[in-house]
Design a protein around this motif. Structure first.
Motif, mmCIF file in Angstrom:
data_model
loop_
_atom_site.group_PDB
_atom_site.id
_atom_site.type_symbol
_atom_site.label_atom_id
_atom_site.label_comp_id
_atom_site.label_asym_id
_atom_site.label_seq_id
_atom_site.Cartn_x
_atom_site.Cartn_y
_atom_site.Cartn_z
ATOM 1 N N ASP A 139 27.303 -1.725 -27.506
ATOM 2 C CA ASP A 139 27.203 -0.855 -26.338
ATOM 3 C C ASP A 139 27.737 0.536 -26.670
ATOM 4 N N TYR A 164 17.650 3.194 -20.304
ATOM 5 C CA TYR A 164 18.806 3.675 -19.541
ATOM 6 C C TYR A 164 18.554 5.109 -19.125
ATOM 7 N N GLU A 166 20.714 8.331 -16.781
ATOM 8 C CA GLU A 166 21.885 8.680 -15.963
ATOM 9 C C GLU A 166 22.089 10.189 -15.957
ATOM 10 N N SER A 174 28.792 9.067 -19.932
ATOM 11 C CA SER A 174 27.855 8.105 -19.384
ATOM 12 C C SER A 174 28.550 6.759 -19.221
ATOM 13 N N PHE A 177 25.857 1.628 -22.266
ATOM 14 C CA PHE A 177 24.450 1.222 -22.297
ATOM 15 C C PHE A 177 24.139 0.550 -23.627
ATOM 16 N N GLN A 182 17.396 -3.873 -21.949
ATOM 17 C CA GLN A 182 17.529 -3.133 -20.701
ATOM 18 C C GLN A 182 18.627 -3.780 -19.868
ATOM 19 N N SER A 186 21.137 0.031 -15.468
ATOM 20 C CA SER A 186 20.299 1.193 -15.739
ATOM 21 C C SER A 186 19.519 1.615 -14.500
ATOM 22 N N ASP A 189 22.012 3.166 -11.994
ATOM 23 C CA ASP A 189 22.410 4.509 -12.422
ATOM 24 C C ASP A 189 21.268 5.505 -12.269
#
Length: 372
Positions: A139, A164, A166, A174, A177, A182, A186, A189
């Motif tokens: 991540d 994703y 944002e 951020s 993600f 997915q 996401s 956001d």
């Protein structure tokens, strides 16, 4: 007194049609080579505003003390601006951060693509490309220097699917993600980001749309005619926002924006000569709403929408616009209706003078957008 207010507003609104400071757009595109995960990072931004060090807390460039320097940079050739960039901003890649719990990834600058000088009334978008090697399956978080302003991050998979999206405000990071799967957050956001963008396009950046809604309010702050007018306006601009964002309808902003100004002027002038909602007014509002929707679509197209989250982004932006309009109506009700509506002089001292000021501003914008 109202003449003085009008003069003050002219100076205030002068900046409303300067270059609006919008978020940069960052596309993190994942690709795989020799079973190693890599990425390219492509950032579209207003390079002149960054070089001029315009404080990103401003809503547009003319609010800044550095606006003259910004305008000078706007006239520079691509070669001159690139030299200015290289001398003023050293090692931009070190101001952009892609991190995990265990790693800080290095960015390699690939290119700085600056268009040649065109219409200086339109922001010249520069695209800066970076390469990022050997990304682990973990991540990640993304951020950049707080002085560079807000940025919209979009992460796209190697199959060009949206993973994703944002809106990252200045001095923020951020959320976490994944670059492989997915994640549920996401969509949440993405809805949050585009709702914020839509709201901000009305408050504080959409003074022309604010004045149009205020002009609708001033005819009658009674609930029934107000709800009817706003509902028709909402329906109309929703139609063209969707059609414009889908590229079904394309009308240049050089045509749309002056007519939007004229619509403000028309509605405000009508307020001076009638106290009730005429039969023709809903049809006129619908037509003007279609034009305002094209204006919203133009903004959204400039910001851009990732393919994987297109529908949610479009709907969320429209919801944000509606929330902005509702806020304008609520504020108008609190500070105008509750205080003055029952006064015998309400129409002569509130409705007519404010409508006249709005009409003059709309007329001023109309000529400014056509000739200047």
């Amino acid at each position: 007194m109202f003449f003085k207010i009008f003069i003050f507003l002219l100076f205030f609104i002068k900046s409303s049609y300067a270059h609006e400071l919008r978020p940069a757009i960052a596309n993190l595109n994942i690709y795989e080579k020799d079973n190693i995960i890599n990425a390219t990072l492509s950032i579209r931004l207003n390079l002149e505003a960054i070089i001029a060090e315009i404080n990103m807390d401003h809503s547009n460039t003319e609010e800044s003390e550095e606006s003259d320097q910004y305008e000078n940079l706007r006239t520079m050739s691509a070669v001159e601006l690139l030299k200015k960039f290289n001398s003023k901003i050293m090692n931009l890649q070190n101001k952009i951060y892609l991190t995990s719990a265990n790693s800080n990834y290095d960015l390699a600058l690939l290119s700085v693509d600056i268009p040649e000088v065109g219409n200086t009334d339109i922001i010249r978008d520069t695209v800066i490309n970076f390469d990022i090697k050997n990304i682990k399956n973990e991540d990640l978080k993304f951020s950049w220097d707080k002085n560079l302003g807000s940025i919209i991050l979009r992460v796209n998979s190697k199959n060009n699917e949206g993973l994703y999206s944002e809106l990252i405000e200045s001095d923020d990071k951020s959320g976490w993600f994944s670059i492989t799967n997915q994640i549920e957050e996401s969509l949440i956001d993405n809805i949050k980001s585009y709702t914020q963008l839509g709201f901000k396009h009305i408050i504080p950046k959409g003074l022309d749309h604010i004045l149009f809604v205020l002009a609708l309010f001033l005819l009658s702050s009674r609930l029934r005619p107000l709800v009817l007018q706003v509902s028709i306006f909402t329906l109309a601009h929703t139609i063209t926002l969707f059609l414009g964002a889908l590229d079904v309808i394309k009308i240049p902003s050089i045509i749309v924006e002056p007519i939007i100004a004229l619509s403000i002027c028309f509605i405000a002038i009508e307020n001076l000569f009638t106290e009730n909602l005429k039969k023709t007014r809903p049809y006129i509002i619908f037509i003007f709403g279609l034009l305002h929707g094209l204006g919203f679509a133009g903004v959204l197209n400039e910001i851009g929408i990732s393919d994987g989250l297109f529908i949610s982004s479009l709907i969320s932006f429209n919801i944000g616009v509606e929330l902005g309009q509702i806020s304008v109506i609520l504020l108008s009700y609190i500070f105008i209706s509750l205080l003055f509506q029952n006064k015998p002089w309400y129409r002569n001292r509130i409705t007519k003078p404010l409508s006249l000021i709005i009409a003059l501003i709309g007329f001023y914008w109309f000529f400014k957008r056509i000739f200047f």
